[in-house]
Design a protein around this motif. Structure first.
Motif, PDB file in Angstrom:
ATOM      1  N   ILE A 237       0.856  -1.195   0.000  1.00 51.02           N
ATOM      2  CA  ILE A 237       0.000   0.000   0.000  1.00 51.02           C
ATOM      3  C   ILE A 237       0.884   1.233   0.000  1.00 51.02           C
ATOM      4  O   ILE A 237       2.063   1.178   0.360  1.00 51.02           O
ATOM      5  N   ASP A 238       0.295   2.350  -0.419  1.00 57.08           N
ATOM      6  CA  ASP A 238       1.045   3.591  -0.390  1.00 57.08           C
ATOM      7  C   ASP A 238       1.105   4.149   1.028  1.00 57.08           C
ATOM      8  O   ASP A 238       2.165   4.487   1.534  1.00 57.08           O
ATOM      9  N   SER A 239      -0.038   4.244   1.694  1.00 55.15           N
ATOM     10  CA  SER A 239      -0.098   4.797   3.045  1.00 55.15           C
ATOM     11  C   SER A 239      -1.501   4.575   3.603  1.00 55.15           C
ATOM     12  O   SER A 239      -2.402   4.149   2.883  1.00 55.15           O
ATOM     13  N   GLU A 240      -1.648   4.860   4.879  1.00 54.27           N
ATOM     14  CA  GLU A 240      -2.975   4.878   5.499  1.00 54.27           C
ATOM     15  C   GLU A 240      -3.405   6.339   5.595  1.00 54.27           C
ATOM     16  O   GLU A 240      -3.170   7.013   6.592  1.00 54.27           O
ATOM     17  N   ALA A 241      -4.017   6.834   4.546  1.00 51.91           N
ATOM     18  CA  ALA A 241      -4.341   8.252   4.470  1.00 51.91           C
ATOM     19  C   ALA A 241      -5.499   8.602   5.402  1.00 51.91           C
ATOM     20  O   ALA A 241      -6.505   7.903   5.452  1.00 51.91           O
ATOM     21  N   GLY A 242      -5.336   9.706   6.126  1.00 55.27           N
ATOM     22  CA  GLY A 242      -6.410  10.228   6.963  1.00 55.27           C
ATOM     23  C   GLY A 242      -7.009  11.473   6.336  1.00 55.27           C
ATOM     24  O   GLY A 242      -6.755  11.784   5.170  1.00 55.27           O
ATOM     25  N   PRO A 243      -7.799  12.224   7.105  1.00 56.13           N
ATOM     26  CA  PRO A 243      -8.402  13.449   6.570  1.00 56.13           C
ATOM     27  C   PRO A 243      -7.340  14.449   6.121  1.00 56.13           C
ATOM     28  O   PRO A 243      -6.237  14.501   6.674  1.00 56.13           O
ATOM     29  N   THR A 244      -7.675  15.232   5.112  1.00 55.52           N
ATOM     30  CA  THR A 244      -6.718  16.192   4.588  1.00 55.52           C
ATOM     31  C   THR A 244      -6.404  17.272   5.610  1.00 55.52           C
ATOM     32  O   THR A 244      -7.194  17.538   6.528  1.00 55.52           O
ATOM     33  N   GLU A 245      -5.233  17.898   5.455  1.00 52.95           N
ATOM     34  CA  GLU A 245      -4.816  18.925   6.416  1.00 52.95           C
ATOM     35  C   GLU A 245      -3.926  19.951   5.740  1.00 52.95           C
ATOM     36  O   GLU A 245      -3.187  19.643   4.809  1.00 52.95           O
ATOM     37  N   ILE A 246      -4.040  21.172   6.222  1.00 51.75           N
ATOM     38  CA  ILE A 246      -3.170  22.256   5.789  1.00 51.75           C
ATOM     39  C   ILE A 246      -2.662  22.974   7.031  1.00 51.75           C
ATOM     40  O   ILE A 246      -3.407  23.195   7.990  1.00 51.75           O
ATOM     41  N   ALA A 247      -1.383  23.284   7.020  1.00 51.14           N
ATOM     42  CA  ALA A 247      -0.816  24.194   8.012  1.00 51.14           C
ATOM     43  C   ALA A 247      -0.226  25.368   7.250  1.00 51.14           C
ATOM     44  O   ALA A 247       0.369  25.191   6.182  1.00 51.14           O
ATOM     45  N   ILE A 248      -0.404  26.564   7.785  1.00 52.71           N
ATOM     46  CA  ILE A 248       0.142  27.773   7.160  1.00 52.71           C
ATOM     47  C   ILE A 248       1.026  28.465   8.187  1.00 52.71           C
ATOM     48  O   ILE A 248       0.571  28.795   9.288  1.00 52.71           O
ATOM     49  N   LEU A 249       2.293  28.633   7.835  1.00 48.25           N
ATOM     50  CA  LEU A 249       3.207  29.419   8.663  1.00 48.25           C
ATOM     51  C   LEU A 249       3.257  30.827   8.077  1.00 48.25           C
ATOM     52  O   LEU A 249       3.665  31.015   6.923  1.00 48.25           O
ATOM     53  N   ALA A 250       2.813  31.808   8.866  1.00 51.05           N
ATOM     54  CA  ALA A 250       2.657  33.164   8.339  1.00 51.05           C
ATOM     55  C   ALA A 250       3.154  34.183   9.354  1.00 51.05           C
ATOM     56  O   ALA A 250       3.102  33.960  10.574  1.00 51.05           O
ATOM     57  N   ASP A 251       3.619  35.314   8.819  1.00 53.95           N
ATOM     58  CA  ASP A 251       3.962  36.449   9.672  1.00 53.95           C
ATOM     59  C   ASP A 251       3.112  37.648   9.265  1.00 53.95           C
ATOM     60  O   ASP A 251       2.122  37.495   8.536  1.00 53.95           O
ATOM     61  N   ASP A 252       3.495  38.835   9.715  1.00 55.85           N
ATOM     62  CA  ASP A 252       2.649  40.005   9.455  1.00 55.85           C
ATOM     63  C   ASP A 252       2.706  40.480   8.010  1.00 55.85           C
ATOM     64  O   ASP A 252       1.999  41.415   7.638  1.00 55.85           O
ATOM     65  N   THR A 253       3.521  39.841   7.161  1.00 56.78           N
ATOM     66  CA  THR A 253       3.535  40.202   5.736  1.00 56.78           C
ATOM     67  C   THR A 253       2.469  39.436   4.950  1.00 56.78           C
ATOM     68  O   THR A 253       2.229  39.766   3.783  1.00 56.78           O
ATOM     69  N   ALA A 254       1.853  38.437   5.551  1.00 56.83           N
ATOM     70  CA  ALA A 254       0.872  37.614   4.838  1.00 56.83           C
ATOM     71  C   ALA A 254      -0.426  38.387   4.617  1.00 56.83           C
ATOM     72  O   ALA A 254      -0.817  39.228   5.435  1.00 56.83           O
ATOM     73  N   ASP A 255      -1.093  38.075   3.536  1.00 57.57           N
ATOM     74  CA  ASP A 255      -2.398  38.663   3.228  1.00 57.57           C
ATOM     75  C   ASP A 255      -3.468  37.795   3.896  1.00 57.57           C
ATOM     76  O   ASP A 255      -3.602  36.612   3.566  1.00 57.57           O
ATOM     77  N   PRO A 256      -4.242  38.360   4.838  1.00 56.09           N
ATOM     78  CA  PRO A 256      -5.239  37.543   5.535  1.00 56.09           C
ATOM     79  C   PRO A 256      -6.286  36.944   4.612  1.00 56.09           C
ATOM     80  O   PRO A 256      -6.818  35.859   4.890  1.00 56.09           O
ATOM     81  N   ALA A 257      -6.566  37.601   3.504  1.00 53.42           N
ATOM     82  CA  ALA A 257      -7.531  37.042   2.542  1.00 53.42           C
ATOM     83  C   ALA A 257      -6.980  35.764   1.914  1.00 53.42           C
ATOM     84  O   ALA A 257      -7.715  34.790   1.715  1.00 53.42           O
TER      85      ALA A 257
END
Length: 444
Positions: A237-257
């Motif tokens: 098998i390739d993997s035991e995939a779970g629910p999708t996830e995103i992490a965003i590392l951001a500072d004060d230069t990031a656009d909140p939108a």
């Protein structure tokens, strides 16, 4: 909108961070008792069991498992030209990236007369899975098929759940994507019963053979994952995939939108999808929350998105510095990690643990889902600490070929015998001595 964890002024140890950070609770073991009877029934009764479970779970009973070629041709002919063009672009970019992942055989001359060659051999037959639950994923067809074909896998079968709406066939866009990729063996079967049928094979209702596979790849729900766990060993098998996830590392230069849009884009997959913001800026966190309130109300899947964002698996983590943020995201080991900071490329180069990294404001995760050329079948649940996403290498096996002549064996015989005796395996040494015709340590 997102609950907050404040780590400013302190960064716990990696073990503490794993306990503190938001994560979807997915207990595959808890459903094994439900999946085991399905797997056992398919092993014992083959396609009859598959169709029984398909009728029960998918509310449709196809006439046969294998999809006729004419249905795939019809699906491709009927495909929206705009979608076809997008799929063709996705395929072309994926092929370009995956072509550079090919491996070549390498021969090392260890000594005169003694070589070891690492030969790369593709898996013979692979089963690829394209989900068909809350959404339809022709992109997953592309992401599974392209690396397998590039690796040189000689036989591919694609499984996707039958749809009552389409007369017991998989979704026509799935069939069209398979046709575009040249996959002509498609089975209308989903879930745990699909994995079991791929592992054991069977005989279709028209008497044709459904050949078993050596490996199964592709994402699916917890029941499909449980079937992969039960059958691992009989199949790779390739993997035991779970629910999708995103992490965003951001500072004060990031656009909140941008940040809010990216968090929502993953949350719309599933109520268990994880959306995590790690930021040095409380002002950004406030602005993102405000954007989320506005955008969630306007998005198509409002209820699903809101449930995911308010779930235990999602949240905002406040940190003092980008360095602290890197320690947090490395402990989290996200499936998708977006870097939206000053000097984003340099920050991204310091990340150790992620399934895929998306650098700067113009590399959103959804680009990687479809048309970046990268693969979107990625490790979830922190598995990125030790595992990679799907690639050409996933479908290759490295085989060492050892080729020594008589003198090269004689030259090392006493070392082999010494190690064999140290491990109390004297017959190992005797297998060498039988060829050299001398006692270890002698000059004869």
């Amino acid at each position: 909108m997102l609950k907050r964890t404040d780590l400013r002024g302190r960064v716990p140890s990696p073990a503490q961070l794993r306990a503190l950070l938001p994560r979807a609770e997915v207990d595959v073991d808890a459903v094994l008792h439900q999946v085991r009877p399905v797997v056992d029934a398919v092993r014992e009764r083959g396609v009859d069991a598959v169709l029984d479970y398909t009728e029960r779970f998918d509310a449709v009973r196809p006439d046969r498992v294998r999809v006729p070629a004419r249905e795939m041709e019809s699906a491709l002919a009927s495909l929206d030209p705009v979608v076809r063009e997008a799929l063709e672009e996705s395929i072309a970019r994926a092929r370009a990236v995956h072509a550079d992942q090919r491996r070549e055989d390498v021969t090392t001359r260890v000594v005169d007369g003694g070589t070891v060659t690492e030969r790369w051999v593709p898996v013979s037959r692979v089963g690829l899975y394209a989900p068909g639950g809350l959404a339809v994923y022709p992109s997953s067809v592309v992401m599974n098929v392209v690396p397998a074909q590039t690796a040189g896998v000689g036989s591919l079968v694609l499984c996707s759940p039958p749809q009552a709406e389409f007369g017991g066939l998989p979704h026509p866009t799935i069939l069209a994507a398979a046709a575009l990729l040249g996959v002509d063996d498609v089975w209308a079967v989903g879930g745990a019963q699909a994995v079991a049928l791929l592992a054991y094979g069977g005989t279709d209702t028209d008497g044709t053979e459904l050949e078993p596979v050596d490996m199964v790849t592709g994402p699916g729900n917890i029941y499909l994952t449980a079937a992969k766990r039960l059958l691992r060993g009989l199949i790779g098998i390739d993997s035991e995939a779970g629910p999708t996830e995103i992490a965003i590392l951001a500072d004060d230069t990031a656009d909140p939108a941008h940040v809010a849009a990216d968090l929502i884009s993953q949350a719309e997959h599933d109520t268990l999808a994880a959306s995590v913001l790690v930021t040095t800026s409380e002002a950004l966190a406030d602005a993102v929350d405000e954007e989320l309130r506005r955008r969630v109300a306007a998005t198509k899947h409002t209820e699903r998105v809101e449930q995911a964002l308010r779930g235990a698996q999602s949240g905002t983590v406040l940190v003092s510095t980008v360095d602290d943020g890197l320690r947090v995201v490395d402990a989290y080991a996200a499936e998708h990690l977006a870097i939206q900071t000053a000097n984003a490329r340099e920050v991204a180069a310091r990340v150790r643990n992620a399934g895929a990294i998306f650098v700067g404001p113009y590399s959103p995760v959804s680009l990687g889902d479809y048309c970046a050329g990268s693969n979107h079948v990625l490790p979830t649940g922190g598995f990125a600490r030790h595992s990679s996403g799907l690639s050409v290498q996933s479908f290759l096996r490295g085989i060492h070929v050892v080729d020594y002549n008589e003198q090269a064996l004689r030259d090392v015989a006493d070392k082999v015998v010494a190690l064999a005796n140290a491990e109390d395996l004297p017959a190992h040494g005797e297998a060498v001595m039988a060829r050299t015709g001398r006692l270890p340590g002698s000059d004869a």
